[in-house]
Design an enzyme around this catalytic site. Structure first.
Site, mmCIF file in Angstrom:
data_model
loop_
_atom_site.group_PDB
_atom_site.id
_atom_site.type_symbol
_atom_site.label_atom_id
_atom_site.label_comp_id
_atom_site.label_asym_id
_atom_site.label_seq_id
_atom_site.Cartn_x
_atom_site.Cartn_y
_atom_site.Cartn_z
ATOM 1 N N CYS A 350 42.939 45.291 35.650
ATOM 2 C CA CYS A 350 44.467 46.280 35.768
ATOM 3 C C CYS A 350 45.114 45.920 34.480
ATOM 4 C CB CYS A 350 44.975 45.902 37.105
ATOM 5 S SG CYS A 350 44.276 44.119 37.730
ATOM 6 N N ARG A 379 33.584 37.303 35.681
ATOM 7 C CA ARG A 379 33.808 36.085 36.884
ATOM 8 C C ARG A 379 33.036 34.819 36.502
ATOM 9 N NH1 ARG A 379 36.600 39.741 41.369
ATOM 10 N NH2 ARG A 379 37.638 41.430 39.627
ATOM 11 N N GLN A 397 33.487 47.805 38.258
ATOM 12 C CA GLN A 397 34.068 48.019 39.369
ATOM 13 C C GLN A 397 34.391 49.567 39.099
ATOM 14 O OE1 GLN A 397 37.840 45.328 37.962
ATOM 15 N NE2 GLN A 397 37.410 43.902 40.022
ATOM 16 N N ASP A 399 36.713 51.011 39.261
ATOM 17 C CA ASP A 399 38.713 50.542 39.697
ATOM 18 C C ASP A 399 39.446 52.047 38.955
ATOM 19 O OD1 ASP A 399 40.373 49.021 39.877
ATOM 20 O OD2 ASP A 399 39.846 47.650 38.414
ATOM 21 N N HIS A 401 43.843 52.495 39.342
ATOM 22 C CA HIS A 401 45.082 51.795 39.300
ATOM 23 C C HIS A 401 45.812 53.360 38.972
ATOM 24 C CE1 HIS A 401 42.879 48.037 38.319
ATOM 25 N NE2 HIS A 401 43.370 48.049 38.668
ATOM 26 N N LYS A 482 46.624 43.970 50.886
ATOM 27 C CA LYS A 482 45.867 45.355 50.884
ATOM 28 C C LYS A 482 45.257 45.888 52.154
ATOM 29 C CE LYS A 482 42.142 41.617 50.267
ATOM 30 N NZ LYS A 482 41.573 41.076 49.604
ATOM 31 N N HIS A 528 46.352 49.117 43.219
ATOM 32 C CA HIS A 528 44.874 49.637 42.873
ATOM 33 C C HIS A 528 43.745 48.997 44.167
ATOM 34 C CE1 HIS A 528 45.900 45.171 40.431
ATOM 35 N NE2 HIS A 528 47.111 46.068 41.494
#
Length: 657
Positions: A350, A379, A397, A399, A401, A482, A528
């Site tokens: 992000c 991570r 991910q 992912d 945004h 979320k 997100h």
RNA sequence: GCCCAGAUAGCUCAGUCGGUAGAGCAUUUCACUCGUAAUGAAAAGGUCGAGAGUUCGAUUCUCUCUCUGGGCUCCA
């Protein structure tokens, strides 16, 4: 003798002598009900069978073969476990022993820091069966907190619970032990008594269909700074058949384990040389992954997303700005000190997407701006938490945004929900569960006003879409509320996959702005979202969902051609070549081994179609088609088969958005 | 990170009361050429997870580490 009136669930009323118990009620209705009964619901509360009923009570009998009934069996069995352990290991302190899904557990603190081993479990289970054979009654009694503290004076964990509850600091873990200011307990023998709300079966002889499963460590009250207790897990059911069915389900689930199938089907591996939680993808796994990614990219391209790429490393200043270094430094790989700054592996994408947004002045006409990336992140998951592909240290991910205006937020969320569900359905999931996670009052940034606004937007999105959802209070990320989406797999297990997260925080931290129609600067709202969550985890879930038998469109090999004998080899090779030129994934198994053996091998590889070709087929240009899970069909025309295969692939893979 | 249990051939596992190891499947070769879920024979394949200690000698006993499994805690 005076009589009391009891109302049954169907509304009918019956008269009983004063002092009648729920057991008497069950017996008066029928002998089979009396035998199946384990407890009762009396005026909304669960009661033991042996308690005398008040006049006018509404009574419903709980039988053993219901969820509530099994709960009673399991909870009662956990008391027997505690009694067996305290007999076999004198001086043991016992803490709590609730019923859980499929079973129960009990936590113990053994003297001299002793721990349980496998042999202990066998001995404990044998002692439990003796206690059940002895048919000890569960005798309920009530007392004041002071009396309870005296009774459990040598049980510090019990005293801890009593003091916490009477001090008004009870939590969820205490609820099965105690409720209100009067403390109830159940006595089995002069020696063994356990504090408990109940209800329990009338006596230990009612129990018996159980099995102790495993030993584990567990922190007292879930506090990792607190003492580590020894936990014994068991399963308990209403009948031997039900126990066996449960064990069978566990065995079936184990056969689907993605770690096992990844090895058996040669999909991927976790070489120890790489380090924990890191995978390498073998060709067969990589094909499936590539197909998943290709499909995801196609859907995003059609869905109004713009693709971006960002690096795996970033200067620490970036994560300082985003706030992640303050909140999640422990979960990040350690700093790399360079001559021009301190660098970190990125734990999320992000902040970099925010930099793309900020790279030039943005107009409201560009919004919603949807940036998409299959982004690799790293991570540092704690060693004990790694679990195959489901919890991994390096992953990708899907992912995105989305930057939008406040006015666009609800529409965006509604269409996102649409998009998520459509993509998940393409992968064979039909059953979804939605969760709305709200602010954790102990861990958040941003104003209350902004949190309320974001939470409300998500709530309205769900409402507008007409979706039922559960609220998880305090479960949000630090930067915003979320929506999480669970799917149910082929054997009923739930997996959390997709997430849609509102973020009023990062736009502030990165000072993101767009120029509105009013020619003034405004702060965009950021969403997100990930559909798969991580490609790796989603792949693992798919492996387990399909038990390794991927649908034809994503199977590593769609067909294998088997010449019956060497004479048929040239024809078989021409079939392979023609199918490959049509874009199918096909290979050949030469006639070195017996046909039966080659068929067996192909079936164990879970290949959708086994194509056997012999004399007849060479003569007439046909195939013998042996589909996965279907009947053999001889003499199928080549064109006919490939057309069917093509149709199957297209039908399985919807491309509409 | 914490508790418990593990790590032996590509896979699944057996074994060594301390004297450097074995099976089945897979692999390779030979024979068999077969119509829908295991043909037969032979060969090859192991620093017994890594390091240190005890010992004449360690895959085996002890310790440390790495990795794995089941839990706990955690999960942006």
């Amino acid at each position: 003798m005076a009589q009391i009136t009891i109302t049954l669930p169907d509304g009918s009323q019956r008269l009983y002598d004063e002092g009648a118990t729920t057991a008497d009620v069950a017996a008066s209705i029928g002998s089979r009900l009396a035998k199946a009964a384990v407890a009762a619901v009396v005026d909304g509360d669960e009661w033991d069978l042996g308690r005398a009923l008040p006049d006018g009570a509404h009574v419903a009998i709980i039988t053993a073969d219901t969820d509530a009934g099994r709960h009673v069996l399991r909870h009662s069995t956990s008391h027997v476990l505690a009694q067996a352990v305290t007999q076999l290991f004198p001086g043991t302190k016992f803490s709590i022993g609730p019923a859980i899904d499929d079973g129960f557990y009990y936590d113990f603190d053994l003297p001299d820091a002793r721990t349980f081993n496998e042999d202990d479990l066998v001995a404990i289970e044998a002692r439990m069966r003796e206690i059940m054979k002895a048919d000890q009654p569960f005798v309920r009694f009530e007392m004041s907190p002071d009396e309870a503290l005296a009774l459990f004076a040598d049980q510090p964990y019990k005293c801890d619970i009593i003091q916490r509850v009477t001090g008004g600091a009870a939590d969820r873990g205490d609820s099965s032990e105690i409720s209100g200011t009067t403390i109830s307990a159940y006595r089995n023998t002069p020696q063994f008594v356990d504090m408990c709300v109940g209800p329990h079966v009338a006596s230990t002889g009612r129990l018996g269909h159980f099995k102790l499963m495993k030993v584990a460590g567990a922190y007292w009250r879930g506090n990792e700074k607190g003492p580590m207790l020894q936990r014994i897990y068991g399963t308990a059911w209403e009948s031997k058949v039900a126990v066996d069915e449960h064990l069978h389900r566990l065995a079936e689930a184990e056969k689907r384990d993605h770690r096992r199938l990844a090895t058996e089907l040669d999909l991927l591996s976790f070489p120890t040389e790489l380090g924990g939680g890191l995978a390498v993808w073998h060709p067969k796994g990589a094909i499936v992954r590539k197909l998943m990614e290709d499909y995801s990219r196609e859907r995003h391209a059609n869905g109004g997303y713009q693709f971006v790429f960002t690096p795996h490393l970033a200067n620490g200043n970036l994560f300082q700005t985003s706030g992640h270094l303050d909140w999640y430094k422990d979960g990040m790989y350690p700093a790399m000190e360079m001559d021009n700054g301190t660098y970190y592996m990125k734990p999320m994408n992000c902040p970099m997407h925010c930099l793309i947004f900020r790279s030039r002045q943005r107009s409201y006409r560009e919004l919603p701006l949807r940036l998409f990336e299959l982004g690799n992140v790293y991570r540092y998951e704690r060693a004990g938490t790694l679990h195959g592909l489901m919890r991994i240290r390096g992953f990708t991910q899907d992912d995105s945004h989305i930057y939008c205006t406040e006015d666009q937020l609800q529409d965006e969320i509604a269409s996102l929900l649409d998009f998520v569900i459509s993509v998940l359905k393409a992968f064979g999931f039909e059953d979804f569960q939605f969760y709305l996670s709200t602010k954790d009052p102990m861990k958040y940034v941003g104003s209350d006003e902004i949190w309320d606004k974001a939470t409300e937007a998500l709530r309205l999105g769900l409402d507008r879409y007409g979706l039922a959802y559960q609220v998880k209070e305090g479960d949000a990320a630090f930067y915003g509320p979320k929506i999480d989406i669970d799917v149910k797999d082929a054997i009923g297990r739930r997996w959390q996959l997709s997430t849609i997260q509102c973020d009023f925080n990062l736009p502030d931290r990165f000072n993101l702005e767009y120029v509105g129609a009013d020619n003034a600067r405004h702060r965009p709202i950021m969403l997100h979202r990930a559909l798969f969550g991580s490609i790796e985890r989603f792949f693992g879930v798919l492996v387990e969902h399909y038990a390794g038998a991927f649908p034809t469109w994503m199977a590593p090999l769609q067909a294998r051609v088997l010449p019956v004998a060497e004479a048929h080899q040239p024809y078989a090779e021409s079939v392979v070549a023609r199918m490959r030129s049509s874009g199918f994934r096909v290979d050949i198994a030469d006639a070195n081994d017996q046909l039966g053996k080659r068929i067996r091998a192909a079936k164990l590889d879970k290949i959708p179609y086994v194509l056997v070709v012999g004399d007849d087929d060479v003569a007439s240009g046909t195939l013998g088609v042996n589909p996965r899970g279907g009947e053999v069909e001889r003499g199928v025309g080549f064109e006919q088969f490939t057309a069917r295969l093509q149709a199957e692939v297209e039908q399985q893979l919807p491309t509409t958005s």
